[in-house]
Design an enzyme around this catalytic site. Structure first.
Site, PDB file in Angstrom:
ATOM      1  N   GLU A 227       0.881  -1.169   0.000  1.00  0.00           N
ATOM      2  CA  GLU A 227       0.000   0.000   0.000  1.00  0.00           C
ATOM      3  C   GLU A 227       0.915   1.213   0.000  1.00  0.00           C
ATOM      4  O   GLU A 227       1.717   1.392   0.919  1.00  0.00           O
ATOM      5  CB  GLU A 227      -0.905   0.005   1.219  1.00  0.00           C
ATOM      6  CG  GLU A 227      -1.863   1.180   1.236  1.00  0.00           C
ATOM      7  CD  GLU A 227      -2.419   1.449   2.608  1.00  0.00           C
ATOM      8  OE1 GLU A 227      -2.380   2.619   3.031  1.00  0.00           O
ATOM      9  OE2 GLU A 227      -2.871   0.492   3.265  1.00  0.00           O
ATOM     10  N   CYS A 264      -3.414   7.263   5.331  1.00  0.00           N
ATOM     11  CA  CYS A 264      -3.349   6.982   3.900  1.00  0.00           C
ATOM     12  C   CYS A 264      -4.661   7.320   3.203  1.00  0.00           C
ATOM     13  O   CYS A 264      -4.700   7.436   1.979  1.00  0.00           O
ATOM     14  CB  CYS A 264      -2.994   5.522   3.654  1.00  0.00           C
ATOM     15  SG  CYS A 264      -4.039   4.365   4.551  1.00  0.00           S
TER      16      CYS A 264
END
Length: 488
Positions: A227, A264
């Site tokens: 990620e 994020c």
């Protein structure tokens, strides 16, 4: 000074992880789930020492860390329960009809030892005992964890809890290995170890892509589930924005500054269509961001990167400051900037992630220009529509394009805050992640570390428990095209 595990020691830990993997493959799904609950119990039992240590190392508030610890325990328990009921075994049985057709049975097995890299912004939920470690063990894979240098003491406390859970259950310590060091060399040695069959990483694009490339260049290439960041665009459509000008401005600023912008899923990009509401909306944004005080970031490195990225954004042609938060020594200053869609489309720098409490308002002349911006954006973890249902009806092309560009599509609300549930997809098209088919949050995270194996014409006693005629685990299976939990 950070301690670094030597290359020789990493080799030994990697070798030991094979024994841990083989142990997890021998025990049943029920036993594996019980092991995961044992580890959850040990994490849950950690006292204030864990919270205070993490607070001192990360500057995250105690309330946030207390909630994150609870989330981490829940991850272990929910993933364990999902493993126990057998949904990730995906057991399939085709018995055949007569001598001309074979008896074929298939189920999933763990892919092998997994290297997990700790994240800086979630010292519990995405670190030592985080979802990557839990989902790998849930898949029947041993873990070699690489400590994040931003919170080593916190990581070590969590590691002790995991080892304690393994010991109390009677599992070998080789199920969980621990590597220290902040250098790229340590990570490279770990990923190149021949025993490692997959990698899980949460962090920057540069770090994730580097690990992905190392994994791909190995003599035996391995998957790297990385990620790597996202700017999580929010599309504020006209009718909604007109009816909720002040409220939405406050909501957006609250989200973009939540946790000092260190998520994020931080909504770093906000797109609007220019109309008579825009001037008032910008005033509301300015007022809301002006109320945000300075706050410390996770560590000096992130704070330095934020200051540099924010300055770089502010220096781009056509970028104008809408508003800024209060300045405070050694603290991040929140800000919102604006730019025309035309300038945005001309400058790739404007689509780069600024990891911290800063947002960029992109002013589009019309829906067509908003579509052009959306088409130009790379893959994202999330996209959000601040819209009425009628707004969506009038902007169906936006909705259609967005579905191809992200892993989670929101109608209202803000993307910060990720629920740990089956239906959550925390992943997205490249470059937000390295493989958009998988999530790193929710029980389905287990799927990353599985591979299918078919067994043809094998005697029942030698088959995995998941595939035996009597169905001793009482899991749901597809038998001759029918879902059933019955013995066969």
């Amino acid at each position: 000074m950070h301690i670094e595990t030597s290359s020789e020691h990493i080799q030994a830990i990697g070798n030991d992880s094979l024994a841990g993997y083989q142990y997890l493959q021998r025990i049943s799904l029920t036993e594996r789930a019980a092991l995961m609950h044992a580890i959850a119990d040990e994490i849950d039992a950690l006292d204030d020492e864990l919270i205070q240590t993490a607070h001192e190392e990360s500057a995250l508030p105690v309330v946030r860390l207390t909630g994150e610890k609870a989330r981490t325990v829940n991850q272990w328990r929910s993933y364990a329960n999902a493993v126990k009921i057998g949904i990730y075994a995906e057991a399939r049985i085709d018995n055949g009809a007569g001598a001309a057709k074979a008896d074929i049975r298939k189920c999933n097995k763990g892919i092998g030892p997994v290297a997990v890299f700790g994240a800086s912004n979630f010292p519990f939920a995405f670190s030592t005992a985080g979802g990557d470690t839990a989902s790998a063990i849930g898949a029947g894979c041993s873990v070699v964890f690489k400590e994040h240098p931003g919170h080593p003491k916190t990581s070590q406390l969590m590691a002790k809890a995991i080892v304690s859970g393994l010991t109390k259950f009677g599992a070998p310590e080789a199920v969980f290995g621990y590597v220290q060091g902040g250098s790229h060399a340590v990570g490279e040695v770990l990923v190149k170890h021949p025993a490692i069959k997959a990698v899980a990483f949460t962090g920057s694009f540069q770090g994730g892509k580097a690990l992905y490339d190392i994994g791909a260049r190995r003599e035996e290439p391995i998957p790297v589930f990385a990620e790597m960041g996202s700017i999580n665009p929010v599309f504020a459509l006209p009718a909604y924005l007109k009816a909720n000008t002040a409220e939405f401005a406050a909501q957006y600023v609250s989200s973009v500054t939540l946790g000092v912008g260190q998520f994020c899923t931080n909504p770093g990009l906000l797109l609007v269509i220019k109309d008579e509401t825009l001037a008032d909306f910008k005033q509301e944004l300015s007022a809301a961001i002006g109320q945000v005080g300075g706050a410390k970031m996770l560590h000096d490195g992130i704070a330095k990167n934020y200051t540099e990225a924010k300055s770089k954004l502010a220096d781009q042609i056509g970028v104008i400051r809408v508003g800024e938060g209060a300045a405070q020594e050694n603290c991040a200053v929140a800000a919102v900037y604006s730019v025309s869609a035309g300038k945005f489309l001309e400058n790739d720098v404007l689509s780069e992630e600024v990891f911290g409490p800063t947002g960029l308002l992109v002013e589009c002349e019309d829906a067509a220009e908003m579509e052009a911006v959306l088409k130009a954006l790379p893959g994202q973890l999330t996209m959000t529509f601040a819209a009425t249902e009628d707004d969506i009806r009038q902007h169906i092309p936006l909705f259609d394009i967005a579905q191809e560009k992200c892993g989670r599509l929101l109608f209202g609300g803000m993307p910060t805050g990720v629920e740990v549930v089956y239906a959550m997809h925390h992943g997205g098209p490249f470059p937000s992640t390295s493989d958009s088919r998988f999530t790193s949050v929710g029980p389905d995270a287990v799927k990353r570390f599985l591979r299918p194996v078919s067994y043809q014409n094998w005697p029942n006693e030698f088959l995995p428990l998941e595939l035996r005629d009597e169905n001793p685990l009482q899991i749901e299976r597809v038998v001759d095209n029918h879902c059933t939990t019955e013995a066969h």
